[in-house]
Design an enzyme around this catalytic site. Structure first.
Site, short mmCIF file in Angstrom:
data_model
loop_
_atom_site.label_atom_id
_atom_site.label_comp_id
_atom_site.label_asym_id
_atom_site.label_seq_id
_atom_site.Cartn_x
_atom_site.Cartn_y
_atom_site.Cartn_z
N ARG A 279 0.93 -1.04 -0.06
CA ARG A 279 0.05 -0.08 -0.11
C ARG A 279 0.93 1.43 -0.07
NH1 ARG A 279 -5.22 1.76 3.59
NH2 ARG A 279 -6.23 0.36 2.14
N HIS B 128 -7.54 0.62 -6.20
CA HIS B 128 -7.78 -0.01 -4.99
C HIS B 128 -8.31 -1.39 -5.45
CE1 HIS B 128 -7.76 -0.93 -0.70
NE2 HIS B 128 -8.61 -0.14 -0.42
N GLN C 47 -10.53 -3.80 -2.89
CA GLN C 47 -11.49 -3.27 -2.58
C GLN C 47 -12.66 -3.67 -3.39
OE1 GLN C 47 -12.02 -1.62 0.57
NE2 GLN C 47 -14.03 -1.86 0.11
N ASP D 19 -17.32 7.49 -1.00
CA ASP D 19 -16.05 7.16 -0.31
C ASP D 19 -15.61 8.60 -0.14
OD1 ASP D 19 -13.74 6.18 0.53
OD2 ASP D 19 -12.70 6.47 -1.32
N CYS E 164 -16.34 1.72 1.27
CA CYS E 164 -15.23 0.71 1.63
C CYS E 164 -14.49 1.10 3.03
CB CYS E 164 -13.76 1.29 0.72
SG CYS E 164 -13.50 2.91 0.76
N ARG F 178 -13.47 -8.28 2.40
CA ARG F 178 -11.98 -7.95 1.92
C ARG F 178 -11.24 -9.19 2.29
NH1 ARG F 178 -9.93 -3.11 1.88
NH2 ARG F 178 -7.92 -4.01 1.36
N1 CP Z 1 -11.19 0.08 2.84
C1 CP Z 1 -9.74 0.19 3.19
O1 CP Z 1 -8.87 -0.11 2.54
O2 CP Z 1 -9.54 0.42 4.81
P1 CP Z 1 -8.27 0.39 5.21
O3 CP Z 1 -7.70 1.88 4.86
O4 CP Z 1 -8.54 0.51 6.94
O5 CP Z 1 -7.28 -0.70 4.99
N1 NVA Z 2 -10.04 6.90 -1.33
C1 NVA Z 2 -9.42 6.37 -0.06
C2 NVA Z 2 -9.60 4.84 0.21
C3 NVA Z 2 -9.21 4.46 1.79
C4 NVA Z 2 -9.46 3.03 1.92
C5 NVA Z 2 -8.15 6.93 0.30
O1 NVA Z 2 -7.39 6.60 -0.63
O2 NVA Z 2 -7.60 7.41 1.22
#
Ligand code: CP
Ligand code: NVA
Length: 305
Positions: free
Chosen positions: A102, A129, A132, A224, A264, A292
């Protein structure tokens, strides 16, 4: 399929294979049937951004598959002090059987996957993502019994979550209408790639600035956060720009009467969604969060098994 970087890169067959293995693994998990498909294997998990769901779901999922999850914050790695992606890839591949990452720059994940001869899984970048979106569509499938022909309305920021949903819907033959404020539309390149995927499945993807139009006839409603990780400085401006894109009872009321709500998470109640909707009877956010783990187990089993 060596890696899972973008859902655009996988075939429809691979997409369906992931969802059907997810269904099997979820059933086995609920029934207490062990499936140590990755016994003795190690997954390195590299985090340059915060996470609750991704970290816990991969860590628990890998353990349930009989493997070992190794959580690494990029600050603890030499990567955080400037060691190259190339050297990191060549070193990690000597120790582990797969890498989940990530981070911010999507190109870093692409580069890592190019050089590591073990599978690389995208656990979120500024652009995409994919895990997700897989969990989202699996959740829709569980609640609606089908995917093709349904309509998903996405209201808010044309961000990483929205981009991966476009690819997922295009693969699944699901229609998707995106409504964003002007200037916050989806990335043009992603939009064109999603349209080319949609042309193959027959999915209809539309984009406008009108949230009411997007909601019309929707089976699934998604939003989101308005402020993604890395955009904290823009919060004040974004809250004003996005205010008409809040999923509240008026807007949700424009969708089908049996439409479900997905998000998400993490969610910011009172901003992109009101409490009555996200905590209401048609919200399936915690099934979505649980899923997930099930989809990622399927992805790991397919890539690393
Ligand atoms: N939805 C998601 O990816 O959550 P986190 O940021 O908690 O991993
Ligand atoms: N769009 C958000 C998703 C978090 C899971 C971000 O990138 O922070």
């Amino acid at each position: 399929m060596k890696d899972l970087i973008s859902l655009h890169d996988i075939t429809t067959e691979e997409f369906e294979q992931i969802l059907s293995l997810t269904e099997k693994l979820k059933k086995e998990t609920k029934a207490g049937i062990p499936h140590h498909i990755l016994k003795g294997k190690t997954l390195a998990m590299v985090f340059a951004k915060s996470s609750t769901r991704t970290r816990v779901s991969f860590e628990v999922g890998m353990t349930q598959l009989g493997g070992y999850p190794l959580v690494l914050s990029s600050n603890d790695l030499q990567l955080g002090r400037g060691e190259s992606i190339y050297d990191t890839a060549k070193v990690l591949e000597r120790f582990v059987d797969g890498i989940m990452i990530r981070t911010f720059d999507h190109s870093d994940v692409v580069e890592l996957a190019e050089h590591a001869n073990v599978p690389v899984i995208n656990g979120l970048t500024d652009l995409l993502h994919p895990c997700q979106a897989l969990a989202d569509l699996f959740t829709v499938y569980e609640h609606k019994g089908t995917l093709a022909g349904l309509k998903l309305a996405y209201v808010g920021d044309g961000n990483n979550v929205c981009h991966s949903l476009l690819f997922a819907c295009a693969k699944a033959g699901m229609n998707m209408s995106v409504a964003t404020p002007k200037g916050y539309e989806c990335d043009q390149n992603i939009w064109e790639m999603a349209q080319s995927d949609a042309a193959k499945s027959g999915a209809i993807l539309t984009q406008s600035a009108d949230p009411i139009e997007a909601m019309s006839n929707a089976d699934v409603v998604c939003t989101d956060t308005w402020v993604s990780m890395g955009q904290e400085d823009e919060k004040e401006a974004r809250v004003k720009i996005f205010k008409d894109y809040q999923v509240n009872s008026t807007l949700f009321g424009k969708a089908k009467s049996d439409a479900i709500f997905i998000h998400c998470l993490p969610a910011y109640r009172g901003y992109e969604v009101t409490e009555d909707i996200i905590d209401g009877p048609r919200s399936v956010i915690f099934d979505e969060a649980e899923n997930r783990m099930h989809v990622q187990k399927a992805v790991m089993a397919l890539l690393m098994g």
